[in-house]
Design an enzyme around this catalytic site. Structure first.
Site, short mmCIF file in Angstrom:
data_model
loop_
_atom_site.label_atom_id
_atom_site.label_comp_id
_atom_site.label_asym_id
_atom_site.label_seq_id
_atom_site.Cartn_x
_atom_site.Cartn_y
_atom_site.Cartn_z
N GLU A 156 0.76 -1.35 0.12
CA GLU A 156 0.02 -0.20 -0.14
C GLU A 156 0.88 1.31 0.17
O GLU A 156 0.54 2.22 -0.72
CB GLU A 156 -0.98 -0.02 1.34
CG GLU A 156 -2.13 -0.84 0.93
CD GLU A 156 -3.02 -0.66 -0.16
OE1 GLU A 156 -3.17 0.62 -0.47
OE2 GLU A 156 -3.65 -1.62 -0.65
N TYR B 45 -6.55 6.89 3.50
CA TYR B 45 -6.81 5.96 2.68
C TYR B 45 -5.82 4.65 2.99
O TYR B 45 -6.37 3.49 3.08
CB TYR B 45 -6.28 6.38 1.26
CG TYR B 45 -6.28 5.18 0.39
CD1 TYR B 45 -7.46 4.48 -0.31
CD2 TYR B 45 -5.23 4.72 -0.16
CE1 TYR B 45 -7.19 3.46 -1.08
CE2 TYR B 45 -4.83 3.64 -0.84
CZ TYR B 45 -6.13 2.77 -1.46
OH TYR B 45 -5.81 1.76 -2.06
N ASP C 95 -9.72 5.69 -3.04
CA ASP C 95 -8.67 6.41 -3.63
C ASP C 95 -9.45 7.13 -4.99
O ASP C 95 -10.49 6.96 -5.17
CB ASP C 95 -7.75 5.39 -3.87
CG ASP C 95 -8.04 4.22 -4.91
OD1 ASP C 95 -9.07 4.06 -5.46
OD2 ASP C 95 -6.89 3.68 -5.16
N CYS D 294 -13.24 0.20 -15.28
CA CYS D 294 -13.73 1.67 -15.33
C CYS D 294 -12.76 2.64 -15.29
O CYS D 294 -12.47 3.27 -14.40
CB CYS D 294 -14.62 1.72 -13.95
SG CYS D 294 -15.76 3.17 -14.06
N CYS E 161 -17.54 -0.70 -20.62
CA CYS E 161 -18.81 -0.85 -20.04
C CYS E 161 -19.42 -2.20 -20.28
O CYS E 161 -20.08 -2.58 -19.41
CB CYS E 161 -19.67 0.34 -20.42
SG CYS E 161 -19.25 1.95 -19.80
N CYS F 229 -18.50 -4.66 -17.67
CA CYS F 229 -18.58 -4.15 -16.22
C CYS F 229 -19.81 -4.89 -15.45
O CYS F 229 -20.91 -4.82 -15.99
CB CYS F 229 -18.77 -2.70 -16.28
SG CYS F 229 -18.99 -2.09 -14.52
N CYS G 33 -25.08 1.51 -13.26
CA CYS G 33 -24.35 3.03 -13.45
C CYS G 33 -25.13 4.04 -14.22
O CYS G 33 -25.56 3.97 -15.24
CB CYS G 33 -23.12 2.64 -14.06
SG CYS G 33 -21.97 3.96 -14.48
#
Length: 351
Positions: A54, A134, A152, A204, A211, A214, A220
């Site tokens: 991270e 975060y 994020d 995305c 799309c 997705c 969406c």
């Protein structure tokens, strides 16, 4: 995407359903989640590997992080080993990954973690160097399965599109965090956080979102309205200011002179070529020579360009080669340099 309106099953303002989105996205993640060296798909993840990844992933894409992560975990397989390593070795191993304050904070935090153990809560992680909201939430969720709101840039983009949020970034950050929090539950919080990250990183995406692939496409609003790539809305960014500097590549007896930059400031504590300060005005030859590490016949080898977060830099490169015997501070191989100085070294060498 154009033509997607014909697939609507319900009005736009009723599309987003937290329960249905979670079900669809977690099922997709189980089948399509990225395989990454710090991930553990079953069982509890190693907090050391999660924390290390991270920190490396802050403002850096996963593909760039993987080789660094593998180098670090091979050299320092535990937090105790990392804490015991000389800081200059850690900074050298970090070279090229950018945002070098992360490496200094990483080593400082490793010392605390080796002595006190790994916190299990967001609050505990926030007390460590280099850990913001975060990162603390991500570690708590992924390593300890705590329900945490992990937001994020990828998550902001995904949520902005799900809700077709018109408020522009960065003003919309608070609202986006509140919307993302609606999806956080005690069920698989680590997987949920990583599923959102993967969706934003692979499907995305900022440009040309996929799309048709997705799992949340039917939920969406931005897709239903036909223009998902226009979200999140953003205010126009002002042009970055430009700064100028001169770097000196001095070689003596086949070795290169390197210095350690001051602890405070950009690239603090990193190994570098000697250079002038960086400022808004170009340096005259006379001004630059006042900062040269030695007097002599310097040759201009051109300039390199580098973009930092808050400014762009034009760094002229001057070179001089001497036959004298080299002393301390001289190295045979200029490895472990930050990217901007690696560019300058290569330009000075004719690269």
């Amino acid at each position: 995407m154009p033509g997607s309106r014909g697939r609507l099953r319900q009005p736009v303002d009723q599309l987003v359903s937290e329960r249905d989105v979670r079900t669809a996205l977690l099922a997709w993640y189980d089948q399509n989640g990225r395989t990454l060296p710090w991930r553990k798909r079953k069982g509890r993840a190693d907090p050391y590997r999660v924390w290390l990844s991270e920190i490396m992933l802050q403002q850096t894409v996963a593909a760039a992080v993987v080789p660094y992560f593998e180098t670090f975990t091979t050299r320092w397989p535990t937090v105790a080993a990392l804490a015991a390593a000389p800081r200059e070795d850690v900074l050298s191993a970090w070279a090229g990954l950018g945002y070098y304050a992360r490496a200094r904070n990483l080593h400082a935090a490793a010392t605390l973690l080796a002595a006190n153990g790994f916190p299990k809560t967001e609050e505990g992680w926030r007390e460590l160097p280099g850990i913001g909201a975060y990162t603390a939430a991500a570690i708590a969720a992924i390593a300890f399965d705590r329900p945490a709101n992990v937001v994020d840039g990828n998550v902001e983009r995904v949520v902005a599109r799900w809700f077709a949020l018109e408020a522009p970034l960065p003003d919309a950050k608070g609202e986006l965090r509140a919307l993302a929090a609606r999806f956080v539950t005690g069920e698989r919080p680590g997987d949920w956080a990583q599923a959102l990250m993967d969706l934003g990183a692979t499907i995305c995406t900022p440009k040309s979102p996929k799309c048709l692939l997705c799992p949340a496409a039917d939920f969406c609003r931005a897709r239903a309205m036909g223009a998902p790539e226009t979200y999140p809305r953003k205010r126009a960014k002002p042009a970055k200011p430009r700064r100028h500097g001169v770097a000196f590549l001095l070689e003596r007896g086949g070795k290169t002179l390197l210095v350690t930059r001051p602890e405070k400031g950009l690239l603090g504590g990193m190994t570098a070529l000697p250079s002038t300060p960086w400022r808004a005005e170009k340096w005259s030859d006379a001004e630059a020579l006042a900062h040269a590490p030695a007097q002599g016949a310097w040759t201009k080898a051109g300039a390199v360009e580098h973009v930092f977060t808050h400014f762009a830099l034009t760094l002229e490169v001057w070179t001089m080669r001497e036959k004298k015997r080299a002393g301390s501070g001289w190295v045979a191989n200029a490895t472990g340099l930050p990217t901007v100085f690696r560019k300058a070294f290569e330009r000075g060498r004719g690269g």
